[in-house]
Structure formats: structure tokens, C-alpha cells
Design a protein around this motif. Structure first.
Motif, short mmCIF file in Angstrom:
data_model
loop_
_atom_site.label_atom_id
_atom_site.label_comp_id
_atom_site.label_asym_id
_atom_site.label_seq_id
_atom_site.Cartn_x
_atom_site.Cartn_y
_atom_site.Cartn_z
N PHE A 185 -5.28 8.06 -1.99
CA PHE A 185 -5.76 8.25 -0.72
C PHE A 185 -5.88 6.80 0.33
O PHE A 185 -5.55 7.32 1.75
N SER A 225 -3.98 5.33 3.41
CA SER A 225 -4.60 5.01 4.45
C SER A 225 -4.29 3.16 4.83
O SER A 225 -4.28 3.07 6.19
N SER A 262 0.85 -1.22 -0.41
CA SER A 262 -0.28 -0.08 -0.16
C SER A 262 1.03 1.05 0.23
O SER A 262 0.60 1.96 -0.86
N GLY A 318 -16.91 3.64 4.73
CA GLY A 318 -16.03 4.47 4.43
C GLY A 318 -16.70 4.51 2.55
O GLY A 318 -16.74 5.35 1.94
N ALA A 338 -10.39 7.13 1.77
CA ALA A 338 -9.35 7.06 2.98
C ALA A 338 -9.92 6.39 3.75
O ALA A 338 -9.14 5.31 4.79
N ILE A 339 -11.26 5.99 4.75
CA ILE A 339 -11.50 5.82 5.51
C ILE A 339 -11.79 3.99 5.06
O ILE A 339 -12.14 3.12 6.25
N ALA A 396 -7.98 -2.39 5.20
CA ALA A 396 -6.66 -2.58 4.92
C ALA A 396 -6.03 -4.05 5.94
O ALA A 396 -4.87 -4.76 5.26
N GLY A 423 -10.74 2.65 3.39
CA GLY A 423 -8.95 1.59 3.13
C GLY A 423 -8.50 1.90 4.70
O GLY A 423 -7.61 0.99 4.74
N LEU A 424 -8.60 2.12 5.67
CA LEU A 424 -8.55 2.51 6.96
C LEU A 424 -9.71 0.59 7.35
O LEU A 424 -8.57 -0.06 7.75
N PHE A 455 -11.94 11.31 0.81
CA PHE A 455 -12.05 11.05 3.15
C PHE A 455 -12.77 9.92 2.85
O PHE A 455 -12.38 8.48 3.50
N ILE A 500 -0.95 2.86 6.44
CA ILE A 500 -0.69 3.03 7.97
C ILE A 500 -1.28 2.37 8.73
O ILE A 500 -0.91 1.72 9.33
N THR A 501 -2.98 2.22 8.05
CA THR A 501 -3.26 0.92 9.78
C THR A 501 -2.77 -0.47 9.32
O THR A 501 -2.75 -1.36 9.73
#
Length: 395
Positions: free
Chosen positions: A256, A260, A145, A291, A309-310, A316, A312-313, A306, A263-264
């Protein structure tokens, strides 16, 4: 992975494999902002683009089937080295294709390279998890990612400042350099068909497992990959057509989403050790669905980004948990189980978007992405199927 390998060698192999995952992510991230440019360049509509993406998916699925069988004969190491390096030139081949037939051929080749690398990298990840005795799958996917985010963001900027052709060459050079630097440190297990040191010869069995639980995990992986493939292949078009986003902003949708996810995923292994794979999978599916629903109902481009991106969290850790569950599925060889789950699962990111293109053409992107949100919520009900993710068989 040889039983005589030191822990230091295994750790180096883990970081080398992380570079392979990052290279694969860079290829996909660089490809995302190129997709809308194919429409005017070749004078095609979204339906034809969907067929081209289908060709990419067919190539990938064929490669996954061959790769799964080849692992049993040759092991992951030599094949992984070859696939990682061979992926570098495929994006320029697509971008420089002078005609639609040659573009279609280049797309199939693109899929072949992606398919080989996906199966080999994930199979090697299971080997490394067993050697190290701890989960690393989520963080390895995090490097994929991260590579996608960097290549997607920088790639969109390069296209806006120079050209699509220049961006493809820069991406190819960066991927090749990364792979060549990390390649000497890769390690892999002996072929599955070869006897392991100190053990009896491997028992020959069917390449495709008959246990329905393995196939259910494959379908779950497909459902988890569909949103990822949809944002990759159609997110930029959605942002451009629905909100009039420029090329740079449209390319940020997948960037984005990938950021995300990265990061997660870097937190995913630690979260799984604390809360367990089943619980992480359940709540991840809920977040991903929320999301995607937000992106579908967004009043403007930045709200949609946005929402991506949510999503993606949440997305993940869905696939890493499923892959770990497959690699440790009771009573099954890791290679055989992974080949099925990877092959069926990657249909979601490689083949399903072709259908998404048809749905978007007839019902619009908002309805299509809203339907994806409902499907993701359905994954939460299947969370119990991932219980074997935490049952690592340490070698």
C-alpha cells in the motif's frame, strides 16, 4: 540520445524505460513478503537479517560506483539492456539458497543487479527528459512503485496459496517477459566521453563532482530513501510482531505504501509544472512525516498500513525532484552528478535498513519509525536545495 532521433522514437523510448522501472519495482515488491520467511527458514534473528541486507547494500553501492564510470565509456543503452535482463533470476537465487553462506552470496548478487539498474535507469531518464523537453522523472518512478505494488500484493497472495519458491519463479518470469518485450525500443545518448554530433570533444573532468551542493543533494536523497527502505525491509515484521498480522496482511504494508507512491508519482510531473519543484518537495516532506508518525503510533495493523500509505503519498515525489535537480545542476555533467546523488542516496534504501534492524531490536519498531518521522520533517527545511529541478536543459 542521438540528435537525429525522431520525437516518435523518443516517446517510444520513454515507455520502454517505464517498463524497465516497472520491472525493477516488481523485483523489490516480490522481495518484500519474502523477508520475514528468511528468519525461520535459516534459523536467524533480526540482527543477522540486518547483516544480510547490509550485504545487499554493499553489492548495490559497488555496482553504482562501477555503473557511473561505465556510462561515460559505453553510454546508458547497452548497459541498461544488460542490467534489466540480468535482474530477473536474482530473487530465485535468494529464495532457493540452501545455506546461510550461499544466501549471503545471493544477497550481494541481488544488490549488484539492483544497483546497476538503478543508476542506468535514472541516468537514461534524464536523457529522455532532455530529448522530450518536459519532466517525466516522477511518472517513471511511478511505474517502479506500480510494479512494486502489483508484485507485492500478488506475491503475498501466491506465497499464502503456494510457496515462497513458486512466487520467486513467477516473479522472475514476469520480469524477464516485460523486459524482453520493451528492450528493442530503448534509446540512449552516446557515451559522455564521446563527442556529440556538431560539438567539440567532451572535456575530461573528475568523475566525482567537488561542488558541495551535489553532495548535499545526495544526503537529501539518502534521507528520502531511508523511510522507503525501512518499510520495505521491516514493515512486514513490524505489522507481524506488534499486531500479530498474518503473512498476507503483513505484506500489505509495503504494497500500500508503493501503491500510494505510484498514484502520486503519476501526478507528480503535472504538479511540478504548476507549483514548481521546491514547493512540491516541501509539502511532500510534511505529508510523508505525518504518515510515518501515524504508523509509529497506530493502535492496530490497519491503522499502521494506512499510515504507511499516507507516508507513500508524501515520499512519492521527494526522490524524483532530487534526481531532476541533480541531473540539471548548474555547471555539472548530468552523468557525474547523477552518479554521486544516486550512490549516496541509495545508501538510504539499501544500507540504512541494516541499522534500522539494530535499532528495532533494541528500542522497538515504534520508536524507530517515530524517529524516521522526525528525520523526514527535517527534509522540509532543505527544500530550497532542489531549485535546479525545474531548470531542464532541453537538447
Amino acid at each position: 540520445m542521438s540528435l537525429t532521433m525522431t520525437r516518435q522514437e523518443a516517446t517510444r523510448a520513454r515507455w520502454a524505460l517505464a517498463a524497465m522501472f516497472a520491472g525493477g519495482g516488481m523485483l523489490v515488491g516480490a522481495w518484500a513478503p519474502q523477508i520475514p520467511l528468511l528468519l525461520p527458514k535459516h534459523g536467524i534473528d533480526k540482527a543477522v537479517l540486518g547483516l544480510l541486507i547490509l550485504g545487499l547494500g554493499v553489492g548495490a553501492m559497488l555496482a553504482m560506483l562501477v555503473a557511473g564510470k561505465a556510462i561515460q565509456k559505453y553510454g546508458t543503452l547497452p548497459l541498461l539492456r544488460l542490467a534489466a535482463l540480468a535482474q530477473a533470476p536474482v530473487l530465485p537465487l535468494v529464495v532457493y539458497a540452501p545455506s546461510l553462506p550461499l544466501l549471503a552470496l545471493a544477497m550481494v548478487l541481488f544488490g549488484l543487479m539492483m544497483g546497476f539498474l538503478d543508476v542506468l535507469a535514472n541516468s537514461n531518464a534524464v536523457e529522455i527528459e532532455r530529448r522530450l523537453g518536459r519532466a517525466v522523472m516522477s511518472s517513471l518512478h511511478g511505474f517502479w512503485s506500480l510494479g512494486g505494488f502489483i508484485a507485492g500484493t500478488v506475491g503475498a497472495w501466491i506465497i499464502s496459496k503456494t510457496s515462497a519458491e513458486t512466487q520467486s519463479l513467477v516473479a522472475a518470469g514476469a520480469i524477464a517477459a516485460l523486459v524482453l518485450i520493451a528492450m528493442p525500443y530503448l534509446r540512449g545518448a552516446p557515451p559522455e566521453g564521446a563527442p556529440q554530433p556538431g560539438t567539440a570533444a567532451a572535456v575530461k573532468d573528475s568523475f566525482l563532482p567537488k561542488d558541495p551542493g551535489i553532495w548535499i543533494l545526495g544526503v537529501m536523497a539518502l534521507m528520502a530513501f531511508v523511510p522507503e527502505g525501512s518499510i520495505l525491509d521491516w514493515g512486514a515484521l513490524y505489522l507481524g510482531e506488534a499486531f500479530g498480522a498474518d503473512e498476507f496482511t503483513a505484506g500489505l504494508g509495503f504494497a500500500f505504501f508503493a501503491a500510494s507512491m505510484a498514484i502520486t508519482r503519476f501526478l507528480g510531473d503535472r504538479l511540478r509544472n504548476v507549483f514548481g519543484g521546491v514547493r512540491i518537495f516541501f509539502f511532500s516532506a510534511l505529508i510523508a512525516g505525518i504518515g510515518m508518525a501515524l504508523a509509529a503510533a497506530a493502535p492496530g495493523s490497519w491503522i499502521a498500513i494506512f499510515g504507511f500509505a499516507i507516508s507513500g503519498l508524501g515520499c512519492a515525489n521527494l526522490v524524483p525532484v532530487i534526481f531532476s535537480a541533480a541531473g540539471n545542476y548548474p555547471g555539472q555533467r548530468a552523468g557525474a552528478a547523477m552518479s554521486v546523488v544516486t550512490m549516496v542516496g541509495y545508501a538510504g534504501i539499501l544500507m540504512a535498513p541494516a541499522s534500522i534492524g539494530w535499532l528495532a531490536e533494541h528500542f522497538g519498531h515504534r520508536v524507530t519509525f517515530g524517529g524516521l518521522a522526525v528525520m523526514i520533517f527535517g527534509l522540509a527545511a532543505l527544500a530550497g536545495r532542489t531549485a535546479s529541478a525545474d531548470d531542464r536543459q532541453v537538447e
